[in-house]
Design a protein around this motif. Structure first.
Motif, mmCIF file in Angstrom:
data_model
loop_
_atom_site.group_PDB
_atom_site.id
_atom_site.type_symbol
_atom_site.label_atom_id
_atom_site.label_comp_id
_atom_site.label_asym_id
_atom_site.label_seq_id
_atom_site.Cartn_x
_atom_site.Cartn_y
_atom_site.Cartn_z
ATOM 1 N N PHE A 87 -14.982 -17.263 3.513
ATOM 2 C CA PHE A 87 -16.208 -16.697 4.059
ATOM 3 C C PHE A 87 -16.675 -15.532 3.197
ATOM 4 O O PHE A 87 -15.888 -14.617 2.930
ATOM 5 N N PRO A 88 -17.913 -15.542 2.747
ATOM 6 C CA PRO A 88 -18.417 -14.404 1.967
ATOM 7 C C PRO A 88 -18.511 -13.159 2.840
ATOM 8 O O PRO A 88 -19.007 -13.210 3.962
ATOM 9 N N ALA A 89 -17.999 -12.047 2.326
ATOM 10 C CA ALA A 89 -18.038 -10.787 3.070
ATOM 11 C C ALA A 89 -19.162 -9.918 2.546
ATOM 12 O O ALA A 89 -19.416 -9.859 1.342
ATOM 13 N N ARG A 90 -19.838 -9.226 3.434
ATOM 14 C CA ARG A 90 -20.951 -8.368 3.039
ATOM 15 C C ARG A 90 -20.476 -7.281 2.071
ATOM 16 O O ARG A 90 -21.191 -6.877 1.153
ATOM 17 N N ALA A 91 -19.238 -6.802 2.256
ATOM 18 C CA ALA A 91 -18.741 -5.681 1.456
ATOM 19 C C ALA A 91 -18.590 -6.020 -0.018
ATOM 20 O O ALA A 91 -18.666 -5.145 -0.876
ATOM 21 N N ILE A 92 -18.393 -7.302 -0.345
ATOM 22 C CA ILE A 92 -18.134 -7.671 -1.748
ATOM 23 C C ILE A 92 -19.268 -8.483 -2.358
ATOM 24 O O ILE A 92 -19.166 -8.925 -3.487
ATOM 25 N N LEU A 93 -20.323 -8.701 -1.613
ATOM 26 C CA LEU A 93 -21.453 -9.479 -2.131
ATOM 27 C C LEU A 93 -22.703 -8.624 -2.219
ATOM 28 O O LEU A 93 -23.003 -7.848 -1.300
ATOM 29 N N GLU A 94 -23.404 -8.744 -3.304
ATOM 30 C CA GLU A 94 -24.723 -8.139 -3.406
ATOM 31 C C GLU A 94 -25.725 -9.075 -2.752
ATOM 32 O O GLU A 94 -25.545 -10.285 -2.733
ATOM 33 N N LYS A 95 -26.802 -8.505 -2.214
ATOM 34 C CA LYS A 95 -27.806 -9.337 -1.544
ATOM 35 C C LYS A 95 -28.395 -10.363 -2.511
ATOM 36 O O LYS A 95 -28.690 -11.490 -2.118
ATOM 37 N N SER A 96 -28.527 -9.977 -3.784
ATOM 38 C CA SER A 96 -29.084 -10.908 -4.770
ATOM 39 C C SER A 96 -28.166 -12.085 -5.024
ATOM 40 O O SER A 96 -28.598 -13.142 -5.482
ATOM 41 N N ASP A 97 -26.844 -11.915 -4.735
ATOM 42 C CA ASP A 97 -25.900 -13.003 -4.932
ATOM 43 C C ASP A 97 -25.933 -14.004 -3.789
ATOM 44 O O ASP A 97 -25.409 -15.106 -3.905
ATOM 45 N N PHE A 98 -26.500 -13.594 -2.679
ATOM 46 C CA PHE A 98 -26.471 -14.464 -1.497
ATOM 47 C C PHE A 98 -27.805 -14.317 -0.776
ATOM 48 O O PHE A 98 -27.951 -13.531 0.144
ATOM 49 N N THR A 99 -28.793 -15.035 -1.274
ATOM 50 C CA THR A 99 -30.154 -14.873 -0.763
ATOM 51 C C THR A 99 -30.281 -15.451 0.644
ATOM 52 O O THR A 99 -29.973 -16.611 0.874
ATOM 53 N N MET A 100 -30.747 -14.606 1.583
ATOM 54 C CA MET A 100 -30.952 -15.066 2.945
ATOM 55 C C MET A 100 -32.408 -14.935 3.367
ATOM 56 O O MET A 100 -32.751 -15.191 4.501
ATOM 57 N N ASP A 101 -33.277 -14.468 2.447
ATOM 58 C CA ASP A 101 -34.690 -14.361 2.779
ATOM 59 C C ASP A 101 -35.303 -15.748 2.907
ATOM 60 O O ASP A 101 -34.877 -16.694 2.235
ATOM 61 N N CYS A 102 -36.301 -15.854 3.750
ATOM 62 C CA CYS A 102 -37.001 -17.124 3.925
ATOM 63 C C CYS A 102 -37.697 -17.505 2.623
ATOM 64 O O CYS A 102 -38.341 -16.663 1.976
ATOM 65 N N GLY A 103 -37.562 -18.778 2.231
ATOM 66 C CA GLY A 103 -38.155 -19.243 0.993
ATOM 67 C C GLY A 103 -39.660 -19.435 1.061
ATOM 68 O O GLY A 103 -40.277 -19.777 0.055
ATOM 69 N N ILE A 104 -40.257 -19.203 2.226
ATOM 70 C CA ILE A 104 -41.709 -19.375 2.372
ATOM 71 C C ILE A 104 -42.412 -18.036 2.547
ATOM 72 O O ILE A 104 -43.357 -17.714 1.844
ATOM 73 N N CYS A 105 -41.923 -17.221 3.497
ATOM 74 C CA CYS A 105 -42.578 -15.922 3.732
ATOM 75 C C CYS A 105 -41.888 -14.796 2.972
ATOM 76 O O CYS A 105 -42.378 -13.663 2.969
ATOM 77 N N TYR A 106 -40.720 -15.075 2.358
ATOM 78 C CA TYR A 106 -39.951 -14.116 1.564
ATOM 79 C C TYR A 106 -39.487 -12.899 2.370
ATOM 80 O O TYR A 106 -39.260 -11.829 1.818
ATOM 81 N N ALA A 107 -39.345 -13.077 3.673
ATOM 82 C CA ALA A 107 -38.839 -12.002 4.531
ATOM 83 C C ALA A 107 -37.550 -12.471 5.191
ATOM 84 O O ALA A 107 -37.303 -13.676 5.331
#
Length: 347
Positions: free
Chosen positions: A264-284
């Motif tokens: 499981f990816p942990a927030r503490a060791i991942l940068e947000k850019s490494d694990f994109t969770m933004d919506c691919g349509i509204c980018y939020a």
């Protein structure tokens, strides 16, 4: 009309017509065992919206803060009986609020007994007490070092009446109480409940610590579910193939790792850019409180979308088709087939 008159007499037996045309009623309205004098003057067409309400000074004083509500009910009530019933309910509320506002203070022994009880528990366990000693907050620590709070709302007849208890538990907390009970007995039940939930909180804390929890962002102790980030793989196949590996002796998180064959990816060791969770349509990330909960089925894409964003996108494509609440179309990113099952709350 006869039925209405009979109902009015039954509901307000002390309010009687003063003339044959029944445009004037005078008498009493009863609430909480008390009678209050009033007079209602109706126009010739008997329309209540043009009526006048004359109250005794006692009734006028009690309803002083409710003038607009009384006028509103006179404007909208279809007949006198309906208005009198609403006026009676309003009077009950006004009297109750007035009693609470002007309630006499508890006797001195109320405070002395509470101070003694808190002293027996230990003043270090007291987090908060208001000036009236009507609200008390106590803390406790479980075997894993977690701190828990219980808020007690004491009633005027304490200890004859049990206090209201508020806790941050995933299950209801109902303390047994007798007139001989005290804060000490409630606190003991609070401690027992905490220890019974220790294993549950241990599991949730491990998940919170070692995975990336998407929702809730700051889980309260009462939260029983977590939404966690996963690397998108065909997990369903692995779950069916490896479910026999589930070992009750292991933690929930370890079992999930073994069965799903993932870390499981942990927030503490991942940068947000490494694990994109933004919506691919509204980018939020968040949209009206919702987070992206739809993912492209293509393992090489895996782009997340908000359900409503993907719905609007697919609906605008000429190549999309819909069967009941399921829409079939193409992913906005990789153009591979994507399926969206709409929930009832989003259309």
């Amino acid at each position: 009309m006869a039925v209405t008159e009979a109902s009015l007499l039954r509901q307000c037996p002390l309010l009687l017509p003063q003339n044959r045309s029944k445009t004037v009623y005078e008498g009493f309205i009863s609430a909480q065992g008390r009678d209050f004098h009033l007079k209602v003057v109706l126009p010739e067409d008997l329309q209540l919206k043009n009526a006048r309400l004359l109250c005794s000074w006692q009734l006028r004083t009690i309803l002083s803060g409710y003038h607009q509500i009384v006028q509103q009910r006179m404007q909208h009530s279809p007949d006198l009986m309906s208005f009198m019933m609403e006026l009676k309910m309003l009077l009950e509320v006004a009297l109750k609020n007035r009693q609470e506002l002007y309630a006499p203070p508890p006797p001195p022994q109320f405070y002395s007994s509470l101070i003694e009880e808190i002293g027996t528990l230990g003043w270090d366990r007291l987090v908060y007490v208001d000036t009236c000693f009507s609200t008390i907050k106590l803390k406790a620590e479980d075997a894993s070092g977690r701190e828990h709070l219980i808020t007690l709302k004491l009633k005027a007849k304490y200890p004859a009446e049990s206090p209201d208890c508020f806790v941050d538990f995933p299950v209801p907390f109902s303390a047994s109480w007798t007139p001989q009970s005290s804060l000490i007995s409630i606190y003991s039940q609070f401690l027992a409940a905490i220890e019974s939930l220790k294993a549950f909180w241990d599991v949730m804390d491990e998940i919170d610590e070692k995975t990336w929890v998407l929702e809730p962002e700051k889980p309260p102790r009462s939260a029983t579910a977590r939404r966690i980030a996963l690397v998108v793989k065909p997990l369903g196949i692995k779950l069916s193939r490896n479910i026999h590996l589930w070992d009750p002796e292991n933690s929930v998180l370890q079992n999930l790792k073994d069965v799903l064959e993932i870390d499981f990816p942990a927030r503490a060791i991942l940068e947000k850019s490494d694990f994109t969770m933004d919506c691919g349509i509204c980018y939020a990330y968040q949209l009206d409180g919702a987070i992206p909960d739809q993912v492209c089925d293509n393992s090489q894409c895996g782009q997340p979308f908000h359900q409503i964003c993907l719905y609007e996108w697919l609906r605008g494509l000429l190549t999309s088709r819909q069967s009941f609440n399921i829409i079939f179309g193409e992913c906005p990113y990789c153009s591979k087939p994507i399926t969206l099952k709409m929930s009832g709350r989003k259309h």
